[in-house]
Every structure is written in C-alpha cells, then in structure tokens.
Write a protein that holds these residues in place. Structure first.
Motif, short mmCIF file in Angstrom:
data_model
loop_
_atom_site.label_atom_id
_atom_site.label_comp_id
_atom_site.label_asym_id
_atom_site.label_seq_id
_atom_site.Cartn_x
_atom_site.Cartn_y
_atom_site.Cartn_z
N VAL A 134 96.32 58.73 -31.37
CA VAL A 134 96.35 59.97 -32.15
C VAL A 134 97.77 60.14 -32.68
O VAL A 134 98.70 59.41 -32.31
N GLU A 135 97.95 61.10 -33.57
CA GLU A 135 99.22 61.25 -34.28
C GLU A 135 100.42 61.38 -33.37
O GLU A 135 101.51 60.91 -33.68
N THR A 136 100.26 62.03 -32.23
CA THR A 136 101.40 62.31 -31.36
C THR A 136 101.81 61.12 -30.48
O THR A 136 102.86 61.17 -29.84
N ASP A 137 101.00 60.08 -30.46
CA ASP A 137 101.29 58.97 -29.55
C ASP A 137 102.57 58.22 -29.94
O ASP A 137 103.31 57.76 -29.05
N LYS A 138 102.82 58.08 -31.21
CA LYS A 138 104.03 57.39 -31.63
C LYS A 138 105.27 58.11 -31.11
O LYS A 138 106.19 57.48 -30.56
N ASP A 139 105.30 59.42 -31.24
CA ASP A 139 106.44 60.20 -30.75
C ASP A 139 106.56 60.12 -29.23
O ASP A 139 107.67 60.08 -28.69
N TYR A 140 105.42 60.09 -28.55
CA TYR A 140 105.44 59.96 -27.09
C TYR A 140 106.08 58.64 -26.67
O TYR A 140 106.94 58.60 -25.78
N ASN A 141 105.65 57.55 -27.30
CA ASN A 141 106.22 56.24 -26.99
C ASN A 141 107.71 56.21 -27.29
O ASN A 141 108.51 55.72 -26.48
N LEU A 142 108.09 56.73 -28.45
CA LEU A 142 109.50 56.72 -28.84
C LEU A 142 110.34 57.53 -27.86
O LEU A 142 111.45 57.13 -27.48
N GLN A 143 109.81 58.65 -27.41
CA GLN A 143 110.52 59.46 -26.42
C GLN A 143 110.77 58.68 -25.13
O GLN A 143 111.87 58.72 -24.56
N LYS A 144 109.75 57.97 -24.67
CA LYS A 144 109.87 57.20 -23.44
C LYS A 144 110.86 56.04 -23.60
O LYS A 144 111.65 55.74 -22.68
N TRP A 145 110.82 55.38 -24.76
CA TRP A 145 111.77 54.30 -25.01
C TRP A 145 113.20 54.83 -25.02
O TRP A 145 114.10 54.22 -24.44
N LEU A 146 113.40 55.98 -25.65
CA LEU A 146 114.74 56.56 -25.73
C LEU A 146 115.23 57.03 -24.36
O LEU A 146 116.43 56.96 -24.06
N GLU A 147 114.31 57.50 -23.53
CA GLU A 147 114.70 57.90 -22.17
C GLU A 147 115.23 56.70 -21.39
O GLU A 147 116.25 56.80 -20.69
N LEU A 148 114.52 55.58 -21.49
CA LEU A 148 114.99 54.37 -20.81
C LEU A 148 116.29 53.88 -21.43
O LEU A 148 117.24 53.50 -20.73
N TRP A 149 116.35 53.90 -22.75
CA TRP A 149 117.55 53.45 -23.47
C TRP A 149 118.78 54.26 -23.04
O TRP A 149 119.88 53.71 -22.93
#
Length: 329
Positions: A305-320
């Motif tokens: 769904v539309e919000t999944d991209k932002d969810y993934n990006l948020q998680k990647w940035l948290e690890l980063w």
C-alpha cells in the motif's frame, strides 16, 4: 573433465557482469542455451523449472538444484554445510572472492580455451561491478559503460545478440560499432536521466535517497553518487511500481538498491547489505552494492500500500543512523 560436461543451460543475471560470465561459458560450449534473470526470480522460485543438474547459475543467488554454481556476492555464498551437501550430490561450486562473476568464470575456463578476445573488456567489467570506475571515467560515459546500460530484461533479444557476439569472439570495437545507434540514443538520454535523478534525490545523514518509484526509470548508484559528491557516503535508489511484480520487466516490483559512494578517496567502512536484508529476507548482494524489495509494514498482507515505501525508508534510516555500531564491515 570439464566443469561444463553436463551443463546444457545457463541462468545468468541480466547485467553486464552476468552476461559476460555467461559469454565465457558459451564460448567454451556453444551449444549451451542462456536465460537471463534477476535475483528475486531465483529467490521466489519463479524459474525453478529451468534449474536442474544440467544448469549453471551465474551471478545470482545459490540454488541447490543447479549443477554448477558460479558467483562472487558475499550474501549469495552457500554456507559450508550447503556447499558440502551440494558437492556430495554432484554439484560444482565455484564461488570466488573476485571483482566480478565474469572474472570467476574467466578464471574457471581460461585453461580450457583461448579467451584472449575477452581480455580487453574484462578489467572494465571488474571495475563496473566492484566500484572501480573513476569519476572521470563515469562522467565520460564511454561506449562500454553505455553498452552496460543497454542491457535489460525489457529487451532479451538485444541481450542474446550481445551475448553471442562476445561468445563467438567478435572484437570489442566491432561489437560497439554494431550497436552504435542504440548507444548514441543512450548518450542523448543521459542528460534527461541526470536531471530526473537530481530532481528526485535528497540527502539525509550522508545517505543520498533517489526515489524513482512510479517513474519507470532506473539508475545505478554511480550517477546518484556522482551528483551527490562528498555530501553522501552511500545512496539508496528506490525503483519500480507499487503494483509491480518481479516477473514483469516492464512494471517491476517496488524495490531499493544501495550503493557505496565509490568516488570518495576513503573506502566504504559500512556493510550496506545489512540495509538490504533488514526487512527483506531475500535481499542481498555485496557490502558495497546490494538490493531488496520493499516489504509490507503489515506482515499479514502481501500486497503493498502507499505507506509501505515510507515505512521501509524509515526503518532503513533508523539502522543507517546507527551505522557506526551496527553496520561496520
């Protein structure tokens, strides 16, 4: 005994490295049929019907049912136990820590046949796949770099033509000349692609995020990091469509690729594959170049769904943001 004695088919990645690895094997055994794919198709089991003990897999994830496995990606490497069982069942594992899968294939077969016609392009394949291209070489956008950009599952016929040219011993100059119209078009399109990447890139905590989703366009990390310069030590390129699928090259599944900025003087100290595998168990690649598919935030559903991209990006940035403690190589 040749490692190709029982091999009748090759499944290879659809980039220049995969094509050149397949070209080496086809030069050694012209009767081999070659199919091009990408990692997600292997991991999803979508092309299991092509893989048996008569199949060689090049530059793609390990598959226990193949007959010859040839690769150089760290996250694709079979475990020691997997390799033992694979070889006990008759498989040949040629995983090597080389700059490219093509180099691994070249080293495997160079004592069986004359591969001198490939010696000119091999260093360029190594450099392109391992981040060894200089900024000036990339910005020059020479014919081999454009040839590498011309390869896509969207045009399998073109890939087969180029494959056969290299396998049959044509000179690099003749191969480039035969595709001049296509390569000239790519040269003129480079300016528009550069503007699209620049327009869709933001830098967050020294990570250049280029969001090309829903555009139908793709970019490698070289262009993103060349434009970002020293402000970014790595990049994330998002591509594909929210309703895309892994088996439709014209409307690919939503995914992301991560690349180190190889144009910086210092080497990348971070293992970017940790980003690729954070949410997607089938993600992977190298520490300096890897990829994954965007995953649903809600694991109970498969469709994005539309919000999944932002969810993934948020998680990647948290690890980063914790890269100095959690992502060191």
């Amino acid at each position: 005994m040749s490692p190709l004695d029982n091999i009748t088919r090759v499944v290879a990645d659809s980039d220049l490295d995969g094509l050149m690895a397949a070209a080496v094997l086809k030069a050694a055994k012209p009767s081999i049929e070659v199919h091009f794919a990408h990692p997600a198709l292997i991991r999803a089991g979508s092309i299991d019907h092509l893989i048996d003990r008569n199949t060689a897999i090049c530059d793609l994830p390990f598959h226990e049912n193949c007959g010859l496995y040839l690769d150089h990606h760290q996250t694709n490497r079979p475990t020691k136990q997997q390799q033992i069982l694979f070889e006990q069942n008759g498989g040949i594992c040629h995983w090597r820590d080389t700059p490219s899968a093509a180099r691994a294939a070249f080293d495997l077969m160079k004592d069986e046949l004359d591969l001198s016609h490939l010696e000119e392009i091999m260093p360029l394949v190594d450099d392109l796949d391992s981040g060894g291209i200089s900024l000036s070489e990339f910005m020059e956008d020479g014919p081999v770099i454009r040839l590498s950009r011309s390869l896509s599952l969207k045009d399998k016929n073109h890939m087969q033509v180029v494959l056969n040219q290299f396998a049959e011993g044509e000179s690099l100059d003749n191969i480039i000349a035969s595709h001049q119209e296509r390569l000239s078009k790519l040269e003129t399109e480079r300016e528009a692609q550069t503007e699209l990447v620049r327009k869709n890139t933001t830098i967050v905590d020294k990570l250049a995020i280029c969001d090309l989703s829903e555009t139908g366009s793709r970019s490698n990390g070289y262009l993103v990091t060349a434009l970002a310069g020293s402000d970014a030590i790595a990049c994330c390129v998002i591509h594909g469509f929210i309703d895309g699928t892994i088996d439709n090259p014209n409307r690919q599944a939503l995914g992301a690729s991560f690349y180190a900025n190889s144009f910086l003087d210092e080497e990348n100290p971070y293992d970017l594959s940790k980003l690729a595998t954070l949410l997607d168990a089938t993600g992977g690649g190298h520490a300096n170049a890897c990829g994954c598919r965007v995953q649903p935030a809600d694991k109970s559903r498969e469709m994005l769904v539309e919000t999944d991209k932002d969810y993934n990006l948020q998680k990647w940035l948290e690890l980063w943001s914790k890269r100095d403690t959690l992502m060191r190589q």
